[in-house]
Structures are given as C-alpha cells and as structure tokens.
Design an enzyme around this catalytic site. Structure first.
Site, mmCIF file in Angstrom:
data_model
loop_
_atom_site.group_PDB
_atom_site.id
_atom_site.type_symbol
_atom_site.label_atom_id
_atom_site.label_comp_id
_atom_site.label_asym_id
_atom_site.label_seq_id
_atom_site.Cartn_x
_atom_site.Cartn_y
_atom_site.Cartn_z
ATOM 1 N N ARG A 72 0.437 4.773 17.640
ATOM 2 C CA ARG A 72 -0.785 4.364 16.941
ATOM 3 C C ARG A 72 -1.390 3.125 17.629
ATOM 4 O O ARG A 72 -1.098 2.867 18.787
ATOM 5 C CB ARG A 72 -0.459 4.140 15.454
ATOM 6 C CG ARG A 72 0.049 5.432 14.789
ATOM 7 C CD ARG A 72 0.352 5.247 13.319
ATOM 8 N NE ARG A 72 -0.844 4.920 12.570
ATOM 9 C CZ ARG A 72 -0.841 4.485 11.306
ATOM 10 N NH1 ARG A 72 0.315 4.336 10.662
ATOM 11 N NH2 ARG A 72 -1.970 4.210 10.681
ATOM 12 N N ASN A 102 0.799 -1.238 0.000
ATOM 13 C CA ASN A 102 0.000 0.000 0.000
ATOM 14 C C ASN A 102 0.825 1.279 0.000
ATOM 15 O O ASN A 102 0.270 2.366 -0.127
ATOM 16 C CB ASN A 102 -1.008 0.015 1.167
ATOM 17 C CG ASN A 102 -2.013 -1.110 1.049
ATOM 18 O OD1 ASN A 102 -2.669 -1.227 0.022
ATOM 19 N ND2 ASN A 102 -2.117 -1.949 2.058
HETATM 20 O O1 CA2 Z 1 4.259 4.329 8.960
HETATM 21 C C1 CA2 Z 1 4.606 3.478 8.120
HETATM 22 O O2 CA2 Z 1 5.489 3.673 7.297
HETATM 23 C C2 CA2 Z 1 3.867 2.139 8.065
HETATM 24 O O3 CA2 Z 1 4.818 1.132 7.737
HETATM 25 C C3 CA2 Z 1 2.830 2.272 6.972
HETATM 26 C C4 CA2 Z 1 1.930 1.047 6.845
HETATM 27 C C5 CA2 Z 1 1.342 0.650 8.193
HETATM 28 O O4 CA2 Z 1 0.622 -0.568 8.074
HETATM 29 C C6 CA2 Z 1 2.418 0.496 9.259
HETATM 30 O O5 CA2 Z 1 1.786 0.190 10.486
HETATM 31 C C7 CA2 Z 1 3.220 1.762 9.397
HETATM 32 C C8 CA2 Z 1 0.765 1.324 5.882
HETATM 33 C C9 CA2 Z 1 1.182 1.815 4.539
HETATM 34 C C10 CA2 Z 1 -0.051 2.223 3.813
HETATM 35 O O6 CA2 Z 1 0.220 3.411 3.131
HETATM 36 C C11 CA2 Z 1 -0.832 4.125 2.673
HETATM 37 C C12 CA2 Z 1 -0.520 5.312 2.083
HETATM 38 C C13 CA2 Z 1 -1.526 6.105 1.608
HETATM 39 C C14 CA2 Z 1 -2.845 5.700 1.687
HETATM 40 C C15 CA2 Z 1 -3.151 4.502 2.280
HETATM 41 C C16 CA2 Z 1 -2.134 3.703 2.767
#
Ligand code: CA2
Length: 144
Positions: free
Chosen positions: A106, A10
């Site tokens: 979080r 994502n």
């Molecule tokens: O903070 C981070 O970099 C994370 O690795 C991002 C992940 C999350 O599951 C981790 O807990 C923390 C999620 C990435 C999703 O990125 C998106 C970006 C834009 C819109 C939706 C999702």
C-alpha cells in the site's frame, strides 16, 4: 496462558466501509473469530478496541503481570506511535503485530511500523487468519 488482543483506531468500522481492503466481516466477527481460536487452543484471552492512542498505551501497561503475550493491530498508530512502541518495550511481553491488509503493498507511509520494533513478528495481508497465525506463534513461543 493468557493473551491480550488489541485493535486500534477505526477497526470498529470493519464491514461497514472499505470492504475491498478490509473485507466484509464486522468487528464483532473479528472478536468472535479471535475468541474461537483461543478457546480451541485453550488460551485465555481479553480482546480490546480503542480509537485512542493513550487508551491503547494504558491497556498495554495493564497487560504487565496479567497477560503472557500481546497480539496488536495498532491500525493507523502503527505508522506514527512511538508511545505504543515504548509501552510494548516497557512491559517487555512477547508481542506480535497483525495487519489485515498487506501494508507493504500500500502507500509508502504504511511501510513504516514503530510497534513492530518491539514485536517478534509482523503478520500482514492474511485478513482474520493473521490473528490466528499470531496467536499460534505466541503459543509456540511461550511453550518453549
Ligand atoms: O491492514 C490493517 O489491519 C491496518 O492496520 C488497518 C488500518 C490502517 O491504517 C493500517 O495501515 C493497516 C486502518 C483500519 C481502518 O479500518 C477500517 C475498516 C473499515 C472501514 C474503514 C476503516
């Protein structure tokens, strides 16, 4: 010196949704940022993004004999993936885990990281700059 920079599921959606958490810049901006830091530091880099756990495992395995270190944002797989932890242990390359957001502030399920157990450090909450910090940390580590 050559690094692999890996991004998990994502993160290709950066800048499209949830700008309050992940910022307004896009995945292409992130890739350009990483390339610019590595160019400045005279480090060779390959940048990857995949939404698939097994593909991330394959990329980590392919770093063996090819890269000197790994920067990884495993995204949601951070909190679930023993396979990514095992792959990092298998290649035994110095690795740094990066998160754009401060996962410790979080939901509690984001406080757990399997890959971090095979990493020198976990960097969180610094946005794109976390990748720069990780690259510099690996450069310093590899120069010793
Ligand atoms: O903070 C981070 O970099 C994370 O690795 C991002 C992940 C999350 O599951 C981790 O807990 C923390 C999620 C990435 C999703 O990125 C998106 C970006 C834009 C819109 C939706 C999702």
């Amino acid at each position: 010196m050559k690094l692999f920079v890996l991004n998990g599921p994502n993160l290709n959606m950066l800048g499209i949704r949830e700008p309050a958490i992940y910022g307004a810049q896009t995945y292409a901006d992130l890739e350009a940022y990483v390339r610019q830091v590595c160019q400045r530091e005279e480090i060779e880099v390959e940048v990857f993004q995949s939404n698939h756990e097994g593909v991330l495992v394959d990329i980590i395995q392919s770093a063996y004999g090819k890269a000197d270190g790994i920067v990884i944002n495993p995204a949601a797989y951070t909190h679930t993936s023993v396979a990514i932890l095992d792959a990092l242990k298998a290649v035994a390359l110095p690795a740094v885990e990066v998160h754009l957001s401060d996962v410790s502030q979080r939901e509690s399920f984001r406080h757990v990281s399997y890959p971090a157990m095979a990493c020198l450090e976990q960097i969180k909450g610094l946005g794109f700059q976390g990748y720069e910090k990780a690259i510099l940390l690996l450069k310093d580590h590899l120069s010793k």
